[in-house]
Design a protein around this motif. Structure first.
Motif, short mmCIF file in Angstrom:
data_model
loop_
_atom_site.label_atom_id
_atom_site.label_comp_id
_atom_site.label_asym_id
_atom_site.label_seq_id
_atom_site.Cartn_x
_atom_site.Cartn_y
_atom_site.Cartn_z
N ILE A 175 3.60 12.84 -20.63
CA ILE A 175 3.67 11.36 -20.68
C ILE A 175 2.90 10.71 -19.52
CG2 ILE A 175 5.81 11.35 -22.02
CD1 ILE A 175 7.29 10.41 -19.51
N LEU A 176 2.16 11.49 -18.76
CA LEU A 176 1.31 10.89 -17.73
C LEU A 176 0.27 9.98 -18.37
CD1 LEU A 176 0.66 13.75 -15.19
CD2 LEU A 176 1.26 11.40 -14.58
N ALA A 177 -0.05 8.89 -17.68
CA ALA A 177 -1.02 7.92 -18.21
C ALA A 177 -2.38 8.56 -18.43
CB ALA A 177 -1.16 6.77 -17.24
N ASP A 178 -3.06 8.15 -19.50
CA ASP A 178 -4.47 8.49 -19.64
C ASP A 178 -5.27 7.71 -18.60
OD1 ASP A 178 -5.13 10.08 -22.43
OD2 ASP A 178 -3.19 9.09 -22.37
N VAL A 179 -4.91 6.44 -18.45
CA VAL A 179 -5.57 5.62 -17.44
C VAL A 179 -4.52 4.80 -16.69
CG1 VAL A 179 -7.43 3.99 -16.95
CG2 VAL A 179 -7.51 5.36 -19.05
N ALA A 180 -4.53 4.83 -15.38
CA ALA A 180 -3.71 3.92 -14.58
C ALA A 180 -4.66 2.88 -13.98
CB ALA A 180 -2.99 4.68 -13.47
N VAL A 181 -4.34 1.61 -14.18
CA VAL A 181 -5.19 0.53 -13.67
C VAL A 181 -4.38 -0.25 -12.63
CG1 VAL A 181 -6.53 -1.52 -14.24
CG2 VAL A 181 -6.41 0.37 -15.88
N VAL A 182 -4.72 -0.07 -11.37
CA VAL A 182 -3.98 -0.71 -10.28
C VAL A 182 -4.78 -1.90 -9.79
CG1 VAL A 182 -2.94 -0.36 -8.01
CG2 VAL A 182 -2.98 1.54 -9.67
N ASP A 183 -4.36 -3.09 -10.23
CA ASP A 183 -5.04 -4.33 -9.89
C ASP A 183 -4.13 -5.15 -8.98
OD1 ASP A 183 -6.18 -6.82 -9.72
OD2 ASP A 183 -6.44 -7.10 -11.89
N PRO A 184 -4.40 -5.13 -7.66
CA PRO A 184 -3.48 -5.80 -6.73
C PRO A 184 -3.32 -7.29 -7.02
CG PRO A 184 -5.07 -4.44 -5.54
CD PRO A 184 -5.52 -4.49 -6.97
N ALA A 185 -4.32 -7.91 -7.66
CA ALA A 185 -4.24 -9.35 -7.93
C ALA A 185 -3.03 -9.67 -8.82
CB ALA A 185 -5.53 -9.84 -8.60
N LEU A 186 -2.60 -8.71 -9.63
CA LEU A 186 -1.46 -8.96 -10.51
C LEU A 186 -0.17 -9.13 -9.73
CD1 LEU A 186 -2.17 -6.43 -13.43
CD2 LEU A 186 -2.84 -8.84 -13.23
N THR A 187 -0.16 -8.69 -8.45
CA THR A 187 1.07 -8.80 -7.65
C THR A 187 1.07 -10.05 -6.77
OG1 THR A 187 0.24 -7.57 -5.70
CG2 THR A 187 1.14 -6.26 -7.50
N ASP A 188 -0.03 -10.83 -6.79
CA ASP A 188 -0.15 -11.97 -5.86
C ASP A 188 0.98 -12.98 -6.00
OD1 ASP A 188 -2.40 -10.91 -4.72
OD2 ASP A 188 -3.83 -12.22 -5.76
N GLY A 189 1.45 -13.19 -7.24
CA GLY A 189 2.45 -14.24 -7.44
C GLY A 189 3.88 -13.74 -7.47
N LEU A 190 4.11 -12.49 -7.07
CA LEU A 190 5.47 -11.94 -7.16
C LEU A 190 6.44 -12.70 -6.26
CD1 LEU A 190 5.10 -8.04 -6.99
CD2 LEU A 190 5.88 -9.41 -8.93
N PRO A 191 7.68 -12.91 -6.73
CA PRO A 191 8.69 -13.52 -5.86
C PRO A 191 8.93 -12.67 -4.61
CG PRO A 191 9.48 -13.33 -8.13
CD PRO A 191 8.19 -12.57 -8.05
N ALA A 192 9.33 -13.33 -3.53
CA ALA A 192 9.50 -12.64 -2.24
C ALA A 192 10.49 -11.47 -2.33
CB ALA A 192 9.95 -13.64 -1.18
N GLY A 193 11.59 -11.70 -3.04
CA GLY A 193 12.62 -10.65 -3.12
C GLY A 193 12.10 -9.40 -3.81
#
Ligand SMILES: [Fe+2]
Length: 389
Positions: A175-193
């Motif tokens: 079940i390992l990913a064929d492709v892992a796409v780590v895009d830090p921009a997707l985390t920019d708006g995460l709540p502080a907690g």
């Protein structure tokens, strides 16, 4: 200690087939799909990611390319086997030939198991346990939207079995990913907690992957590099959420920590976290972050050299065990995790059953560098939790 003495034993390592990292890279998933020959992809996500606008952002180029076969943005937190069965039905109806999991650990875990079932037949419960896959399912592209779980890099999926009232795992390198796409921009708006809890969990993954008795040399190298990324970034990203360099480091560090523990193990911090998280609604990273210091104090007799290496990698100087443990406590305090845990009061009567359950999780206790007895677990729960009579 565990790197050289056990080297002769030989190891297997399992990693995603392809890893793509970089700001904005999640915008090009149509190209990623084309490169692996996927013509009809199903996108799995959750309401929070959808509300943040990220589902549409990722779906739009797929739709333009004419390869979006279906979309389900309803994976709940802590998904149950039945939730994955419902998702699987949608994937089957879409006749998709690949699955994209866009979200945190819950979404990616659901996507992994649904893609396995869609490709190989059967239902999620058929695959619960170790090594039940029998081969790979539909290809998966996993895209994390938090920096912490590392699920895009692991071959474990945790689901809840509502009937049995427990968590179950589908564990298989298939079940390992064929492709892992780590895009830090997707985390920019995460709540502080979420940023704080997930980020500290990633740090704990790196630490436990490094000290576990089953760590492969590859895992130890990955864990140290994860510590190098996370050390300077964790407190910074909590105090300055708009610092994109810190976001980038956390995204890469948590991904490396995920690859590390996939080729090693988590240890007793996670063993104590599961019974507590199962009984009280506390975020996983709040628990692991707050218990790390006390467990590392417990591990100190076996880990002086490892803690020195980890604290050096983290940029904390070369710390002796007590100072290393104290620093972990200080970080958990500084980023608000201790306060979050302190708001939960735990009845004294719950402590003994949690300790009993924790030491039964042998897959997490056995790799811990120092054995954790039921009495140890009770003592550690009492030291960290706010207990009421
Ligand atoms: Fe964790």
């Amino acid at each position: 200690m565990n790197s050289s003495a056990e080297m002769h034993r030989g190891y297997e390592n399992h990693l995603p087939r392809r890893v793509i990292t970089g700001r904005g890279r999640s915008a090009g998933l149509d190209g990623v799909c084309a490169a692996q020959g996927s013509k009809k992809v199903f996108l799995v996500s959750d309401r929070g990611v959808e509300t943040a606008g990220i589902v549409e952002q990722v779906a739009a180029p797929l739709r333009r390319a004419g390869i979006l076969a279906g979309l389900a943005a309803g994976v709940p937190p802590e998904p149950a086997l039945t939730d994955v069965t419902a998702l699987l039905e949608q994937i089957r109806q879409s006749a998709a030939d690949a699955v994209i999991g866009l979200g945190g650990g819950s979404v990616m875990d659901a996507a992994k198991v649904a893609a396995l079932c869609a490709g190989r037949g059967g239902t999620p419960s058929d695959y619960v346990g170790l090594g039940k896959a029998g081969g790979r399912g539909l290809p998966t592209i996993l895209v994390p939207t938090t920096a912490g779980t590392g699920s895009e890099a692991t071959f474990v999926a945790i689901l809840s079995d509502k009937g049995a009232g427990t968590k179950v795992g589908v564990v298989d390198p298939a079940i390992l990913a064929d492709v892992a796409v780590v895009d830090p921009a997707l985390t920019d708006g995460l709540p502080a907690g979420v940023t704080a809890a997930a980020g500290m969990d990633a740090l704990v993954h790196a630490i436990e992957a490094f000290i576990a008795s089953v760590a492969t040399p590859l895992a130890r190298g990955l864990a140290l590099e994860a510590a190098r990324q996370i050390g300077p970034a964790l407190e910074r990203v909590c105090s300055h959420p708009a610092d994109t360099r810190a976001r980038d480091a956390m995204a890469v560090g948590s991904h490396l920590a995920g690859m590390a523990f996939a080729n090693s193990s988590c240890c007793a911090v996670h063993a104590l976290a599961l019974p507590l998280g199962g009984r009280f609604p506390i975020a996983h990273g709040v628990i692991t972050g707050c218990f790390a210091g006390e467990l590392m104090r417990h591990n100190a007799p076996a880990c002086a050299a490892d803690f020195a290496a980890l604290s050096t990698a983290l940029g904390w100087g070369t710390l002796p065990p007590e100072a290393f443990a104290a620093r972990l406590d200080a970080v958990a305090g500084a980023i608000g995790l201790s306060a979050a845990l302190g708001r939960v009061v735990v009845p004294a009567a719950a402590v003994a059953p949690m300790a009993r359950d924790a030491v039964l999780i042998r897959r997490l206790v056995d790799p811990n560098p120092v054995d954790v007895s039921e009495a140890d677990a009770e003592r550690i729960y009492r030291a960290v939790l706010t207990i009421v009579p």
